[in-house]
Each structure stands twice: as C-alpha cells, then as structure tokens.
Design a protein around this motif. Sequence first.
Motif, PDB file in Angstrom:
ATOM      1  N   GLY A  55     -21.047-106.793  14.042  1.00  0.00           N
ATOM      2  CA  GLY A  55     -20.268-105.823  13.289  1.00  0.00           C
ATOM      3  C   GLY A  55     -21.157-105.179  12.251  1.00  0.00           C
ATOM      4  N   ILE A  56     -20.578-104.316  11.441  1.00  0.00           N
ATOM      5  CA  ILE A  56     -21.363-103.618  10.420  1.00  0.00           C
ATOM      6  C   ILE A  56     -21.401-104.413   9.128  1.00  0.00           C
ATOM      7  N   GLY A  57     -20.246-104.917   8.702  1.00  0.00           N
ATOM      8  CA  GLY A  57     -20.116-105.532   7.393  1.00  0.00           C
ATOM      9  C   GLY A  57     -19.276-104.641   6.492  1.00  0.00           C
ATOM     10  N   TRP A  58     -18.433-105.257   5.666  1.00  0.00           N
ATOM     11  CA  TRP A  58     -17.480-104.483   4.875  1.00  0.00           C
ATOM     12  C   TRP A  58     -17.851-104.370   3.398  1.00  0.00           C
ATOM     13  N   ALA A  59     -18.757-105.233   2.921  1.00  0.00           N
ATOM     14  CA  ALA A  59     -19.009-105.322   1.481  1.00  0.00           C
ATOM     15  C   ALA A  59     -20.285-104.578   1.081  1.00  0.00           C
ATOM     16  N   PRO A  60     -20.185-103.570   0.206  1.00  0.00           N
ATOM     17  CA  PRO A  60     -21.402-102.874  -0.240  1.00  0.00           C
ATOM     18  C   PRO A  60     -22.432-103.812  -0.851  1.00  0.00           C
ATOM     19  N   GLU A  61     -21.976-104.868  -1.532  1.00  0.00           N
ATOM     20  CA  GLU A  61     -22.913-105.788  -2.186  1.00  0.00           C
ATOM     21  C   GLU A  61     -23.841-106.455  -1.175  1.00  0.00           C
ATOM     22  N   GLU A  62     -23.324-106.792   0.014  1.00  0.00           N
ATOM     23  CA  GLU A  62     -24.166-107.457   1.007  1.00  0.00           C
ATOM     24  C   GLU A  62     -25.305-106.548   1.451  1.00  0.00           C
ATOM     25  N   ALA A  71     -16.590-104.754  -4.646  1.00  0.00           N
ATOM     26  CA  ALA A  71     -16.387-103.317  -4.808  1.00  0.00           C
ATOM     27  C   ALA A  71     -15.338-102.770  -3.856  1.00  0.00           C
ATOM     28  N   GLU A  72     -15.174-103.430  -2.717  1.00  0.00           N
ATOM     29  CA  GLU A  72     -14.207-102.987  -1.712  1.00  0.00           C
ATOM     30  C   GLU A  72     -13.230-104.118  -1.411  1.00  0.00           C
ATOM     31  N   LYS A  73     -12.040-103.763  -0.942  1.00  0.00           N
ATOM     32  CA  LYS A  73     -11.065-104.758  -0.513  1.00  0.00           C
ATOM     33  C   LYS A  73     -11.438-105.287   0.867  1.00  0.00           C
ATOM     34  N   TYR A  74     -11.131-106.544   1.102  1.00  0.00           N
ATOM     35  CA  TYR A  74     -11.340-107.142   2.426  1.00  0.00           C
ATOM     36  C   TYR A  74     -10.404-106.459   3.421  1.00  0.00           C
ATOM     37  N   PRO A  75     -10.922-105.930   4.532  1.00  0.00           N
ATOM     38  CA  PRO A  75     -10.104-105.067   5.401  1.00  0.00           C
ATOM     39  C   PRO A  75      -9.142-105.785   6.333  1.00  0.00           C
TER      40      PRO A  75
END
Length: 287
Positions: A116-123, A43-47
């Motif tokens: 860290g927080i994590g970047w992927a909504p799916e996770e 859903a999101e691009k790898y930052p």
Amino acid sequence: MKFTLGIAMSPLDQLTALAKTAEECGFSSIALPDSLFFMETAAEKYPYTPDGSRMWNQDTPWVDPLIAATAMAAVTSDIEFYTNVLKLGSRNPLLLARQVGSVANLTGNRFGFGVGIGWAPEEFEWCGAPYERRGARVDEMIEVIKLVLDGGMVEFHGEFFDFDKLQMSPAPSKKVPFYVGGHTDPALRRAARVGDGWCSAMMKFADLVETKKKLDDLRAEYGRADEPFEMQAVCIDKFGKAGNEELAAAGITDVITVPWLFDGIPFDGDLAAKQDSLRKFAAENIA
C-alpha cells in the motif's frame, strides 16, 4: 476459499507458536501487518475506522513484517505469509527488493508481498521520503521492485528512481505475488493494473461485492480479466459457515480472520486461549 490468520497486535513472543498452530489447523496463510511507529499527534485521521481513531496506542506491539515472516517460516513447513499491507511510500525500493528477495528465498517461496502507500504524512517525512505525489512514486517503486526480483542485470531510469545496471542474487526461484491494498479508486486501478490480488481493510459485505465488481471491470479494461486474481477480505458483517459461503459465492478467495476476537479474547490475550480459538474455528469452518 482460503482462510488467513491475522496476527496484528499480538505479543511478539506468541507469533511462532501461533504460526505453528495455524498450520496444524489448516489455515493457508498468515497476514502480517505493518506499522513503523506511533506518533503522539497524527496529522491525518486513520482512514479505516468510522471516527478516524487509531485502534492501537504507543505500547501496542508491532514487528517488522518481513522479519516476522522469516521467523515464522523457520518453525513451519507449508503455511504461507503475506504483508497486509506493507507501506511502500516511506521506504526505498532497492532496499525493499533486497529484503523481499531474501524473505522469498528463506521461506521457500512461501511469501506474498501485499503493498500500500501509507496514510500518515509523518511516516514519509520522518523517514526522509516526500508525502507529495506519493501515489505516482509508489507506482514507480512497484515497477522497480518487480524488475529487480525478476533477476539478472537490470537498470532503471524513472522520474523518482534512477540507477545503472545492477543485480541482486539470488533472485527468488518463483515469482513473488504482489497484492495491492486500498479502497480508493486509484488503489483499485493499481491493483487491477499490476497486482496479483487485492487486499481489503475492514469492510462490509455489500462494499466487498461492489469492490469486486469494480475490480473485475478494471481488470477487463487492462486486458487482465482471464489472469488469476486473489480477493483477500476482512469482512465485518458475515461470519461463520453461512457467512463464509456467502463470501465464497461473491468471489472472495481468501478470508482474513482473527478467531480469538469472536471468543472475547483480546489482541494481547493468553496464548493457549488463542490456540484453542484457532482449533475451534478450524473445526467449524476449515474442516
């Protein structure tokens, strides 16, 4: 300045051998990456790449970093390990406190907790955690984990997590250092406020220098300017002895490197070739 070996995307059956060789070569630590799963569509691009693409695919090998630390510690005696970074947002802080405390004890206090927080909504969503307000939730998670790891009977009553008195034994006999990852302003504030250090992803030297200045200012703002603080960096434009000297002069305390990539050996390359790269790097830089 210290040197840390990055072992991301290496085959799992190479990890213990690489840990032993890294220790023999004088590396101070091993950085352990974290990835829960590969989603077919993100859903999101790898930052941390210019075009937002992921550097791995569905067949790339990953291992739980806490399990990897324990396995590698069992075949070494001095080298340390830290997660770089474990994504807190999709996990439960009490379960993590149990795991981190176990790893700290089983490694003889050779473990640092990079978070860290994590970047992927799916996770988040597929593991049953909310993606919304993830930053505030992770701040509370760090508070919970630190509280439990300090030992003794503790309780917590927060906005996101709530529990009555409990104790996890044994507590680590030495404080587990927390290293905070992320390049955004909230992440840097988190590192300055609660971290024992900061972890970078891939960055250019000029950006590292700018980030170091921001962290120094923020730590002064929080009254922590005189406390020890690690700067763990993956620099993509300073290499070799001269480059490492520039990094040290800029205040970087720990260079994270993957020596075999400089020798044209891929992540899944031959183990013996990787070990030769470690020895070569150590002779040219660590010695």
